[in-house]
Design an enzyme around this catalytic site. Sequence first.
Site, PDB file in Angstrom:
ATOM      1  N   HIS A   1      33.099  44.005  36.167  1.00  0.00           N
ATOM      2  CA  HIS A   1      34.502  43.943  35.753  1.00  0.00           C
ATOM      3  C   HIS A   1      34.624  43.194  34.418  1.00  0.00           C
ATOM      4  O   HIS A   1      35.279  43.655  33.490  1.00  0.00           O
ATOM      5  CB  HIS A   1      35.327  43.268  36.848  1.00  0.00           C
ATOM      6  CG  HIS A   1      36.732  42.928  36.436  1.00  0.00           C
ATOM      7  ND1 HIS A   1      37.811  43.727  36.720  1.00  0.00           N
ATOM      8  CD2 HIS A   1      37.223  41.873  35.725  1.00  0.00           C
ATOM      9  CE1 HIS A   1      38.896  43.175  36.209  1.00  0.00           C
ATOM     10  NE2 HIS A   1      38.582  42.046  35.602  1.00  0.00           N
ATOM     11  N   GLU A   2      33.959  42.041  34.334  1.00  0.00           N
ATOM     12  CA  GLU A   2      34.024  41.253  33.088  1.00  0.00           C
ATOM     13  C   GLU A   2      33.406  42.024  31.924  1.00  0.00           C
ATOM     14  O   GLU A   2      33.923  41.991  30.804  1.00  0.00           O
ATOM     15  CB  GLU A   2      33.309  39.912  33.265  1.00  0.00           C
ATOM     16  CG  GLU A   2      33.939  38.986  34.300  1.00  0.00           C
ATOM     17  CD  GLU A   2      35.374  38.606  33.953  1.00  0.00           C
ATOM     18  OE1 GLU A   2      35.706  38.555  32.761  1.00  0.00           O
ATOM     19  OE2 GLU A   2      36.166  38.378  34.883  1.00  0.00           O
TER      20      GLU A   2
ATOM     21  N   HIS B   1      35.840  44.394  30.421  1.00  0.00           N
ATOM     22  CA  HIS B   1      36.719  43.797  29.400  1.00  0.00           C
ATOM     23  C   HIS B   1      36.036  43.778  28.037  1.00  0.00           C
ATOM     24  O   HIS B   1      36.638  44.091  27.017  1.00  0.00           O
ATOM     25  CB  HIS B   1      37.075  42.359  29.779  1.00  0.00           C
ATOM     26  CG  HIS B   1      38.130  42.248  30.835  1.00  0.00           C
ATOM     27  ND1 HIS B   1      39.355  42.866  30.736  1.00  0.00           N
ATOM     28  CD2 HIS B   1      38.148  41.568  32.010  1.00  0.00           C
ATOM     29  CE1 HIS B   1      40.071  42.575  31.816  1.00  0.00           C
ATOM     30  NE2 HIS B   1      39.365  41.800  32.599  1.00  0.00           N
TER      31      HIS B   1
ATOM     32  N   GLU C   1      43.346  44.925  33.174  1.00  0.00           N
ATOM     33  CA  GLU C   1      42.668  44.602  34.434  1.00  0.00           C
ATOM     34  C   GLU C   1      42.321  45.877  35.196  1.00  0.00           C
ATOM     35  O   GLU C   1      41.220  46.013  35.739  1.00  0.00           O
ATOM     36  CB  GLU C   1      43.533  43.684  35.301  1.00  0.00           C
ATOM     37  CG  GLU C   1      43.694  42.281  34.751  1.00  0.00           C
ATOM     38  CD  GLU C   1      42.369  41.604  34.466  1.00  0.00           C
ATOM     39  OE1 GLU C   1      41.394  41.816  35.223  1.00  0.00           O
ATOM     40  OE2 GLU C   1      42.279  40.874  33.464  1.00  0.00           O
TER      41      GLU C   1
ATOM     42  N   ASP D   1      38.614  47.157  36.145  1.00  0.00           N
ATOM     43  CA  ASP D   1      38.267  47.526  37.527  1.00  0.00           C
ATOM     44  C   ASP D   1      37.662  48.926  37.565  1.00  0.00           C
ATOM     45  O   ASP D   1      36.675  49.171  38.278  1.00  0.00           O
ATOM     46  CB  ASP D   1      39.520  47.499  38.423  1.00  0.00           C
ATOM     47  CG  ASP D   1      39.865  46.097  38.890  1.00  0.00           C
ATOM     48  OD1 ASP D   1      39.061  45.174  38.636  1.00  0.00           O
ATOM     49  OD2 ASP D   1      40.939  45.917  39.499  1.00  0.00           O
TER      50      ASP D   1
HETATM   51 ZN   LIG Z   1      39.793  40.820  34.414  1.00  0.00          ZN
END
Ligand SMILES: [Zn+2]
Length: 414
Positions: free
Chosen positions: A276-277, A280, A358, A362
């Site tokens: 997930h990170e 980003h 976000e 995901d």
């Molecule tokens: Zn996040």
Amino acid sequence: MTFTLAFSALLLLNLGLKLWLAGRQMRHVAQHRSAVPADFESVIDLPTHQKAADYTLAKLRLGHWDMAIDAVLLLAWTLLGGLSLLDTMLMAWIGPGMLQQLALVLGFMLIGSVLNLPVSWYQTFKVEQQFGFNKMTMGLWISDLLKGAVVGLVLGLPLIWAVLFLMQIGGHYWWLMAWVLLVAYQLLVMWIAPTYIMPLFNKFQPLEDAQLKARVDQLMQRTGFQSDGFFVMDGSRRSAHSNAFFTGLGKQKRVVFFDTLLQQLNINEMEAVLAHELGHAKLNHIPKAMVRGFLVSLVGMAALGWLSTQVWFYTGLGVMPHLSSANDALALLLFLQVVPLLTFVTTPLRSARSRKHEFEADAFASQHANAADLRQALIKLYKDNASTLTPDPLYVTFYHSHPPATQRLARLTA
Ligand SMILES: [Zn+2]
């Protein structure tokens, strides 16, 4: 006079909006306290759900005090003449010049920080303590405070001096030069923070777990990153809350895990959280946010450049500008007081963009790791951090940088 009225109206609007939203959130969370939402019945028990509700309510109650102090302080500095008084006192003591201006900025910041200490203390030693999150001793709290003040002075004082200097000698376009300086400064701080600033507050040790290291390394290669090392940070010295993050610019990423996260998640869940990170990073969410921030500050600096030459800007906010010496520090401080009132109303835009990011991260994680693992990890994190599962929808729209648990998990299941 018109400006004073507009400022007062804006202050009231801000305060009213904040109180209204907090009130809605409190009612909503309290109303849903008695039952776990249907989607979570199998994974979260009632005491855990109620703890999250109580924790959310306690933070909101403290938030009321924070709002009140901020509003009173803002009024005291401006319309009630606080800044003017401090300025006059320092002028009588030091006399006109750069030293007096620096003293004014420092005095202003010192008084503001001291008045905010009680809320910060209460947050750590009452609210966080009561819910079992605080791991800080009084000694560590004080040492953090002093270290923070020293770092702030060492990093901040030269910057303030340089901005005031440019205001003094930079002519009509001082604000453009000051903006270039601010951008360069921000990049510099980002660059030195992981190696020089963060180690002042926390210990970073190389990750020992070979199995996890191998998994994370593979994940990074799969997604096109090079790792510049994996580190474990002793977050548990301060709080039971957990996190993981990346530092470093460009493709080289240093991965930092809170020790608390390693205790909570298994290896599959760790991989999903990191994916997930990485999402980003891959989708450039951070550089995009930085560029937007730079553009906003360019507009801000241009506005300051103009406002600092307008007499009504000072008199309308309770300050008499000097006729024979520089008003640069006064303009800077008044501007920093007014700006948050204007930017607050744009919070929902920033929150909406962040929630969209976000969902994107995901989706990236589901692609490169396992969605079911991410779901498990999120449930554990909601539980362990006592995050409410039943926020007020309007409060979410306004403030929340992350989508509500129900929406996030629903998308991961789909
Ligand atoms: Zn996040």
